[in-house]
Design an enzyme around this catalytic site. Structure first.
Site, mmCIF file in Angstrom:
data_model
loop_
_atom_site.group_PDB
_atom_site.id
_atom_site.type_symbol
_atom_site.label_atom_id
_atom_site.label_comp_id
_atom_site.label_asym_id
_atom_site.label_seq_id
_atom_site.Cartn_x
_atom_site.Cartn_y
_atom_site.Cartn_z
ATOM 1 N N CYS A 104 -5.842 2.036 -4.500
ATOM 2 C CA CYS A 104 -5.363 2.643 -3.263
ATOM 3 C C CYS A 104 -6.309 3.765 -2.869
ATOM 4 O O CYS A 104 -6.322 4.815 -3.516
ATOM 5 C CB CYS A 104 -3.949 3.192 -3.484
ATOM 6 S SG CYS A 104 -3.232 3.810 -1.974
ATOM 7 N N CYS A 136 0.818 -1.213 0.000
ATOM 8 C CA CYS A 136 0.000 0.000 0.000
ATOM 9 C C CYS A 136 0.855 1.268 0.000
ATOM 10 O O CYS A 136 1.026 1.928 1.037
ATOM 11 C CB CYS A 136 -0.990 0.040 1.149
ATOM 12 S SG CYS A 136 -2.209 1.345 0.840
HETATM 13 C C1 LIG Z 1 -1.103 0.289 6.987
HETATM 14 C C2 LIG Z 1 -1.591 -0.505 5.808
HETATM 15 C C3 LIG Z 1 -2.541 0.048 4.975
HETATM 16 C C4 LIG Z 1 -3.000 -0.655 3.880
HETATM 17 N N1 LIG Z 1 -3.987 -0.088 3.123
HETATM 18 C C5 LIG Z 1 -4.511 -0.793 2.085
HETATM 19 C C6 LIG Z 1 -5.610 -0.279 1.358
HETATM 20 O O1 LIG Z 1 -6.121 0.804 1.656
HETATM 21 N N2 LIG Z 1 -6.097 -1.005 0.332
HETATM 22 C C7 LIG Z 1 -5.576 -2.225 0.007
HETATM 23 O O2 LIG Z 1 -6.084 -2.848 -0.919
HETATM 24 N N3 LIG Z 1 -4.509 -2.743 0.680
HETATM 25 C C8 LIG Z 1 -3.977 -2.074 1.713
HETATM 26 N N4 LIG Z 1 -2.930 -2.604 2.441
HETATM 27 C C9 LIG Z 1 -2.184 -3.770 1.908
HETATM 28 C C10 LIG Z 1 -2.835 -5.131 2.152
HETATM 29 O O3 LIG Z 1 -3.155 -5.303 3.503
HETATM 30 C C11 LIG Z 1 -1.863 -6.223 1.694
HETATM 31 O O4 LIG Z 1 -1.404 -5.916 0.392
HETATM 32 C C12 LIG Z 1 -2.540 -7.584 1.667
HETATM 33 O O5 LIG Z 1 -2.913 -7.948 2.980
HETATM 34 C C13 LIG Z 1 -1.608 -8.621 1.062
HETATM 35 O O6 LIG Z 1 -2.137 -9.916 1.206
HETATM 36 P P1 LIG Z 1 -1.140 -11.175 1.234
HETATM 37 O O7 LIG Z 1 -1.996 -12.370 1.362
HETATM 38 O O8 LIG Z 1 -0.193 -11.094 0.110
HETATM 39 O O9 LIG Z 1 -0.269 -10.960 2.556
HETATM 40 P P2 LIG Z 1 -0.777 -10.939 4.049
HETATM 41 O O10 LIG Z 1 -2.224 -10.615 4.127
HETATM 42 O O11 LIG Z 1 0.173 -10.056 4.794
HETATM 43 O O12 LIG Z 1 -0.618 -12.458 4.530
HETATM 44 C C14 LIG Z 1 0.598 -13.149 4.563
HETATM 45 C C15 LIG Z 1 0.424 -14.301 5.547
HETATM 46 O O13 LIG Z 1 1.534 -15.193 5.460
HETATM 47 C C16 LIG Z 1 1.828 -15.649 6.749
HETATM 48 N N5 LIG Z 1 3.212 -16.110 6.771
HETATM 49 C C17 LIG Z 1 4.341 -15.365 6.741
HETATM 50 N N6 LIG Z 1 5.417 -16.169 6.760
HETATM 51 C C18 LIG Z 1 4.955 -17.439 6.795
HETATM 52 C C19 LIG Z 1 5.582 -18.707 6.805
HETATM 53 N N7 LIG Z 1 6.926 -18.850 6.804
HETATM 54 N N8 LIG Z 1 4.793 -19.820 6.803
HETATM 55 C C20 LIG Z 1 3.440 -19.710 6.799
HETATM 56 N N9 LIG Z 1 2.804 -18.537 6.802
HETATM 57 C C21 LIG Z 1 3.550 -17.412 6.803
HETATM 58 C C22 LIG Z 1 1.578 -14.437 7.630
HETATM 59 O O14 LIG Z 1 1.392 -14.807 8.989
HETATM 60 C C23 LIG Z 1 0.346 -13.837 6.994
HETATM 61 O O15 LIG Z 1 -0.838 -14.298 7.595
HETATM 62 C C24 LIG Z 1 -2.477 -1.943 3.571
HETATM 63 C C25 LIG Z 1 -1.516 -2.513 4.424
HETATM 64 C C26 LIG Z 1 -1.082 -1.808 5.532
HETATM 65 C C27 LIG Z 1 -0.084 -2.446 6.460
#
Ligand SMILES: Cc1cc2nc3c(=O)[nH]c(=O)nc-3n(C[C@H](O)[C@H](O)[C@H](O)COP(=O)(O)OP(=O)(O)OC[C@H]3O[C@@H](n4cnc5c(N)ncnc54)[C@H](O)[C@@H]3O)c2cc1C
Length: 443
Positions: free
Chosen positions: A372, A194
């Site tokens: 965003c 983000c």
């Molecule tokens: C402050 C902030 C504001 C944001 N604002 C927005 C917004 O307005 N709009 C938007 O669309 N997005 C926003 N985002 C971004 C969004 O939250 C992420 O892009 C999204 O959650 C990504 O999803 P993901 O599944 O790739 O990763 P995540 O949701 O982070 O999940 C990754 C998972 O992998 C697990 N994991 C890590 N390592 C291991 C391992 N070795 N073995 C097993 N599991 C593991 C973690 O525990 C976690 O649960 C924001 C993020 C933040 C922090």
């Protein structure tokens, strides 16, 4: 005598029942922790849960497992509003158990090693799990420790970071206790999730200080490593207008390298003048940490040269291993890392895997859609939506670069519902179909 025989028979009968129940119990436990799944999902964040829900519908719950160590699943996008005091941190989290699709196995460990040649992963608890298809959704890692003085600097007041559940409430503490001086906001010299969030909290802080009559005592500074305010010109132009109107100071190519929290000082390097540093005193600082790919990918044959999961940008299939797929922040997809991008990717990946399960070639293409909601105050948002080429891909038939109250309501109230009840249930694949309807088939 007859009484005693009857009694013995009863004992044997009860014993047999106990043994049968025990066998059944262990058989079921064995099933629950079996070591092969048709679809194995790594990571139970936004992408992992969404894909597990979709794969459950394809291959059946008992054939899907998720490896995820955390007991709590967080809706991270709401942390922007938590840091500004308008939502509670408790509202952002739910027990992981409640978001795992029913019947899908949850392996509460971390993946520790990949062996894609043998379709196997190893967990940190010593378990070996094999798969037919692997979906990698491990997110990215925060590296506060790459800034000198952190993370220990968070023990002091006046400093916060919306990027971690451990530090997001510290942002609000620093803001509400602001008295007089510099309010600093930073953007690191790495890819981040983000990319709008580091400046959203600046606009909210400005609005808060105005509301509480302290704005005249504040010098608001946004120091970013980037050469631009935002990556897409249409929205960057709108944001520059706001920055000028609200008297916010933006310094491009300034990278935070040290926080001296005891002295309330932050040190920045000037990326255009190597070796030159500047020290800023602060009354509050919001730190966006450097970020990087999951360490577990390092050294595996799944990573690209920068360490991200190496996938095809159209199909999300791994470039070397045809039965491995990626979604979300851990991938090298050249788009902005957001939950909105994850939603659009989940629909494409669903289709890609379906086709591969039927021995067909993938036919749906991800266009890099990401979004965003740039929160610019406590009741306005600029809703940026764009593709791989940085071209706006707006859902609504209005100019979304204009600040809007309706879009704020979308961000604060509608999107959390879409997340918990749509994306995580594998029912929300992004606004693509609605965009077509809203633009009468013209987009
Ligand atoms: C402050 C902030 C504001 C944001 N604002 C927005 C917004 O307005 N709009 C938007 O669309 N997005 C926003 N985002 C971004 C969004 O939250 C992420 O892009 C999204 O959650 C990504 O999803 P993901 O599944 O790739 O990763 P995540 O949701 O982070 O999940 C990754 C998972 O992998 C697990 N994991 C890590 N390592 C291991 C391992 N070795 N073995 C097993 N599991 C593991 C973690 O525990 C976690 O649960 C924001 C993020 C933040 C922090």
């Amino acid at each position: 005598m007859a009484e005693s025989v009857k009694c013995n028979n009863l004992k044997i009968y009860i014993f047999n029942i106990i043994v049968s129940i025990s066998i059944l119990y262990y058989a079921l436990s064995g099933l629950a922790s079996k070591d092969h799944y048709k679809v194995l999902v790594l990571g139970g964040g936004s992408g992992g849960i969404a894909m597990a829900a979709r794969m459950k519908r394809k291959v059946g719950a008992k054939n899907v497992a998720i490896v995820e160590p955390s007991e709590v699943h967080y809706y991270q996008p709401i942390w922007t509003l938590v840091g500004a005091g308008s939502k509670s941190v408790a509202s952002s989290g739910r027990p992981t158990a409640s978001v795992i699709p029913s019947g899908v196995t949850w392996v509460t460990s971390k993946v520790a090693e990949f062996d894609p040649e043998n379709n196997t992963v190893h967990t940190d608890s010593g378990k070996k799990i094999s798969y037919d298809y692997l979906i990698v959704a491990l997110g990215l890692e925060l590296h506060y420790e790459k800034i000198k003085g952190l993370p220990e600097g968070f023990e002091h007041p006046k400093i916060g970071s919306n990027y971690s559940v451990k530090t997001v409430e510290k942002t609000w503490n620093a803001l509400k206790n602001f008295k007089e001086g510099n309010a600093l906001f930073t953007f690191p010299n790495t890819p981040i999730k983000c990319a709008g969030a580091p400046q959203k909290i600046m606009y909210l802080s400005d609005a808060f200080l105005r509301k509480t009559g302290k704005r005249s005592k504040a010098n608001i500074i946004y120091n970013t490593s980037l050469p631009v305010l935002f990556g897409v010109k249409k929205y960057a132009d709108a944001l520059w207008e706001i920055v000028k109107k609200r008297d916010l100071n933006v310094n491009l190519r300034h990278n935070l390298i040290e926080v001296r929290a005891d002295k309330q000082e932050a040190v920045f390097e000037n990326l255009d003048k190597p070796g030159e540093t500047e020290v800023y005193k602060y009354e509050m600082i919001h730190v966006t940490p450097p970020m990087g790919p999951p360490a577990v990918l390092k050294g595996s044959s799944l990573e690209d040269e920068a360490g991200w999961l190496n996938v095809n940008k159209s199909t999300l299939q791994h470039k070397t291993y045809a039965n491995v797929f990626g979604i979300g922040d851990c991938t090298n997809l050249p788009t902005s890392k957001t939950a909105a991008a994850v939603a659009a990717q989940s629909a494409v990946l669903d289709r890609t895997v379906s086709r591969i399960l039927k021995k067909q070639t993938p036919d749906k293409t991800y266009d890099g859609y990401t979004s965003c909601p740039l929160v610019t105050s406590y009741n306005t948002v600029i809703l940026a939506e764009f593709d791989y080429d940085g071209q706006p891909l707006e859902t609504f038939p209005v100019d979304q670069s204009k600040e809007s109250r309706v879009m704020y309501h979308m961000k604060a109230d509608v999107m959390p519902h879409l997340y918990w009840h749509g994306l995580l249930k594998g029912l929300w694949g992004g606004p693509g179909p609605y965009r077509t309807i809203m633009h009468m088939g013209m987009k």
